[in-house]
Design an enzyme around this catalytic site. Structure first.
Site, short mmCIF file in Angstrom:
data_model
loop_
_atom_site.label_atom_id
_atom_site.label_comp_id
_atom_site.label_asym_id
_atom_site.label_seq_id
_atom_site.Cartn_x
_atom_site.Cartn_y
_atom_site.Cartn_z
N LYS A 280 59.33 63.02 48.53
CA LYS A 280 60.78 62.88 48.70
C LYS A 280 61.03 61.75 49.68
O LYS A 280 60.54 61.75 50.80
CB LYS A 280 61.36 64.18 49.25
CG LYS A 280 62.81 64.05 49.72
CD LYS A 280 63.35 65.35 50.34
CE LYS A 280 64.72 65.12 50.99
NZ LYS A 280 65.25 66.33 51.66
N ASP A 285 69.80 61.15 55.10
CA ASP A 285 70.49 62.27 54.47
C ASP A 285 71.66 62.70 55.34
O ASP A 285 71.49 63.44 56.31
CB ASP A 285 69.51 63.43 54.28
CG ASP A 285 70.17 64.61 53.58
OD1 ASP A 285 71.29 64.43 53.04
OD2 ASP A 285 69.56 65.71 53.57
N LYS A 292 76.72 67.03 56.88
CA LYS A 292 76.07 67.80 57.94
C LYS A 292 76.89 67.71 59.22
O LYS A 292 77.60 66.75 59.42
CB LYS A 292 74.69 67.19 58.24
CG LYS A 292 73.66 67.36 57.16
CD LYS A 292 72.38 66.59 57.53
CE LYS A 292 71.36 66.62 56.42
NZ LYS A 292 70.74 67.94 56.20
N ASP A 303 64.07 61.81 56.68
CA ASP A 303 64.08 62.64 55.47
C ASP A 303 63.28 61.99 54.33
O ASP A 303 63.34 62.45 53.20
CB ASP A 303 65.53 62.90 55.05
CG ASP A 303 65.69 64.21 54.28
OD1 ASP A 303 64.80 65.08 54.39
OD2 ASP A 303 66.69 64.35 53.56
N ASP A 362 74.09 68.66 50.02
CA ASP A 362 73.03 68.50 51.03
C ASP A 362 71.69 69.06 50.52
O ASP A 362 70.66 68.84 51.15
CB ASP A 362 73.45 69.18 52.33
CG ASP A 362 72.58 68.76 53.51
OD1 ASP A 362 71.79 67.80 53.35
OD2 ASP A 362 72.70 69.40 54.57
N GLU A 364 69.75 67.98 48.27
CA GLU A 364 69.57 66.84 47.39
C GLU A 364 68.11 66.52 47.08
O GLU A 364 67.80 65.95 46.05
CB GLU A 364 70.24 65.61 48.02
CG GLU A 364 69.42 64.83 49.04
CD GLU A 364 69.03 65.62 50.26
OE1 GLU A 364 69.66 66.67 50.56
OE2 GLU A 364 68.06 65.23 50.95
N ARG A 366 65.62 68.32 46.25
CA ARG A 366 65.07 68.96 45.04
C ARG A 366 65.54 68.26 43.77
O ARG A 366 64.85 68.30 42.75
CB ARG A 366 65.43 70.46 45.06
CG ARG A 366 66.90 70.75 44.95
CD ARG A 366 67.25 72.14 45.46
NE ARG A 366 67.14 72.23 46.92
CZ ARG A 366 67.36 73.34 47.63
NH1 ARG A 366 67.68 74.47 47.02
NH2 ARG A 366 67.26 73.34 48.93
ZN ZN Z 1 67.32 66.02 52.62
MN MN Z 2 69.93 67.45 52.58
#
Ligand code: ZN
Ligand code: MN
Length: 514
Positions: A280, A285, A292, A303, A362, A364, A366
């Site tokens: 990933k 993010d 967030k 991230d 959030d 995201e 996956r």
């Molecule tokens: Zn993330």
């Molecule tokens: Mn996220």
């Protein structure tokens, strides 16, 4: 082409990464070489140095025996005693490092020991007499110590405009005095790739997102082609043609284009199925429209640690010419709120054809991984597939920062990862998958939704990923707790730890090389 110009600092720094990861110079010499710099010797909990150390330095034993009680030094593992201008030794400083009882010494973590002694030298050259009582410190063990010292010496100081005070810095240079110089050097060279792979991963995680856009990340990954890795960069047009709509949906709120990088190392036989690693790479993010809270949001530059690990691992495998076919794939996107961003309630059709209702933008990571997992198993038919992602905050609730979460559809692969974790200190803890958990992500409107609620958040995230995995043995590592804002250890003083490079290098070495 990027939709926006490179962030302020990006253009000036180019590709030179040598000034980023301070690269500690390490050398090997015979036992009887004259020490250049502070002398490091080892003792057990009886305060006796090894035989070689005693023969080379008559009087050493007595010096230690006299100083130890004053400093309450008992020779415990990873403790040290410093003596300034010790009479008769001809060095400025003697650093006596404890390795504990014979039983403890036999189970020494050599990498940690190397990190520990490097931490005692602050800015000074050191000469380590690699004669460790209670053990046979052969070439392998010395090489592990050298690796630990290099990782300990890593600093990310690219954006510090004032020179660091040397007193707090890594050793200036480190020499290991050993029985067999050639063997030690050879063993250490075999670990060069691992050291460089970890430091590359740390660099990427530590970089700010204004510099490390998806495009810039891809450019740095492309540099691996110098090592014989085939690197393919897919831009948005190519991703769209492939049908990676879920991945693209995450990036659509950013002014910076998404990228997927595919790295292939062919060190095995042509007929060998590859091992595949998927990362990933959300370069920042914000949470997107489900934004967030502000506190700590700066950490979301990390991230992309899963992707950083995959790039570092590929570097390690290629540098040591691993006899394996490996594919590394990273999905690089930025998750931002914007007029074009995806919304809660949107439904996207993934590359697999399955549909996903977006409940929370959030969640995201996956979505990025869903398309990559599908693509990798379809195109490369790997023998195993492992993804790494800073996927859920819930993994910190479950495991703190001591273990990464492990999820797998295959007991053998899971057990191998657990064993590699014990061997390297990059530990993983297996958590469950099952149909009861899978139900939690069923959606009213689509095939599934992208969150399963607060309870078991790391598990339902893994269930989501599993819906994009067919028969291939697969493991998912949730590294949100271990890869960034990492615990400070003997071998890591960096915010980005480079977690996973050593683990997966070890896994490949132990099980997948011919
Ligand atoms: Zn993330
Ligand atoms: Mn996220």
């Amino acid at each position: 082409m990027s939709k926006a110009g490179a962030g302020g600092l990006g253009a000036d720094y180019g590709s030179d990464r040598h000034f980023m990861a301070s690269n500690l110079a390490i050398d090997f010499q015979p036992f009887d070489a004259t020490p250049a710099g502070d002398l490091v010797v080892f003792v057990g909990d009886d305060l006796t140095p090894g035989e070689v150390a005693r023969q080379l330095n008559p009087g050493l034993e007595r010096l230690i025996a006299e100083a130890a009680p004053v400093e309450r030094f008992k020779g415990k593992a990873l403790t040290a005693l410093n003596l300034t201008k010790p009479p008769g030794l001809g060095v400025d400083r003697l650093i006596v490092v404890g390795v504990g009882s014979g039983e403890e010494a036999a189970k020494l973590d050599w990498t940690a020991l190397g990190g520990f002694l490097a931490g005692r030298l602050s800015g000074r050259p050191g000469h380590v007499l690699a004669d460790v009582p209670g053990t046979a410190a052969g070439p392998e063990e010395v090489a592990q110590m050298a690796l630990g010292a290099r990782l300990r010496a890593y600093r990310f100081e690219r954006y510090k405009t004032k020179k660091r005070d040397e007193e707090n810095g890594p050793p200036a240079k480190l020499t290991f005095a050993v029985a067999d110089v050639r063997a030690a050097r050879k063993a250490a060279e075999a670990l060069d790739g691992v050291a460089e792979g970890v430091m590359l991963a740390r660099d990427l995680v530590n970089e700010p997102a204004n510099v490390l856009s998806p495009e810039e990340f891809a450019r740095r990954a492309q540099e691996l082609s110098k090592l014989g890795i085939e690197v393919e960069v897919l831009d948005e047009k190519a991703l769209s043609a492939l049908g990676m709509r879920a991945l693209l949906a995450v990036g659509q709120g950013s002014t910076r284009e998404s990228r997927v990088v595919i790295m292939r190392w062919s060190g095995g036989r042509a007929a060998d199925k590859p091992v595949a690693f998927i990362g990933k790479g959300v370069v920042f993010d914000s949470g997107g429209i489900s934004i967030k809270p502000g506190g700590g949001m700066e950490e979301m530059k990390g991230d992309m640690a899963g992707a950083a690990c995959v790039v570092g691992l590929m570097q390690a495998l290629a540098t040591r010419k691993a006899k394996v076919n490996a594919v590394g794939v990273v999905g690089l996107v930025e998750n931002m709120p914007d007029g074009n961003a995806q919304r809660p309630g949107d439904i996207v059709t993934t590359l697999s054809g399955q549909t996903v209702e977006i409940i929370n933008t959030d969640a995201e990571g996956r979505l990025v991984l869903a398309d990559l997992l599908w693509h990798v198993q379809d195109r490369y038919k790997p023998q195993i597939m492992i993804d790494l992602a800073t996927l859920t905050g819930a993994i910190l609730v479950a495991l703190a920062q001591e273990h990464a979460g492990l999820f797998s559809n295959n007991d053998e692969l899971a057990d191998r990862l657990i064993a590699a974790g014990r061997a390297t200190g990059e530990k993983v803890w297996r958590l469950p998958l099952g149909p009861e958990y899978d139900k939690m992500i069923d959606s009213k409107f689509a095939d599934m939704k992208n969150t399963g609620g607060r309870h078991g958040g790391s598990i339902t995230a893994a269930q989501f990923l599993q819906r994009f995995v067919n028969d291939v043995p697969w493991a998912h590592l949730d590294i949100a707790g271990t890869a960034m804002n990492a615990p400070q250890t003997e071998i890591n003083k960096s915010w980005g730890s480079g977690w996973g490079v050593r683990l997966l290098d070890r896994l490949v070495r132990d099980h997948y090389e011919r």
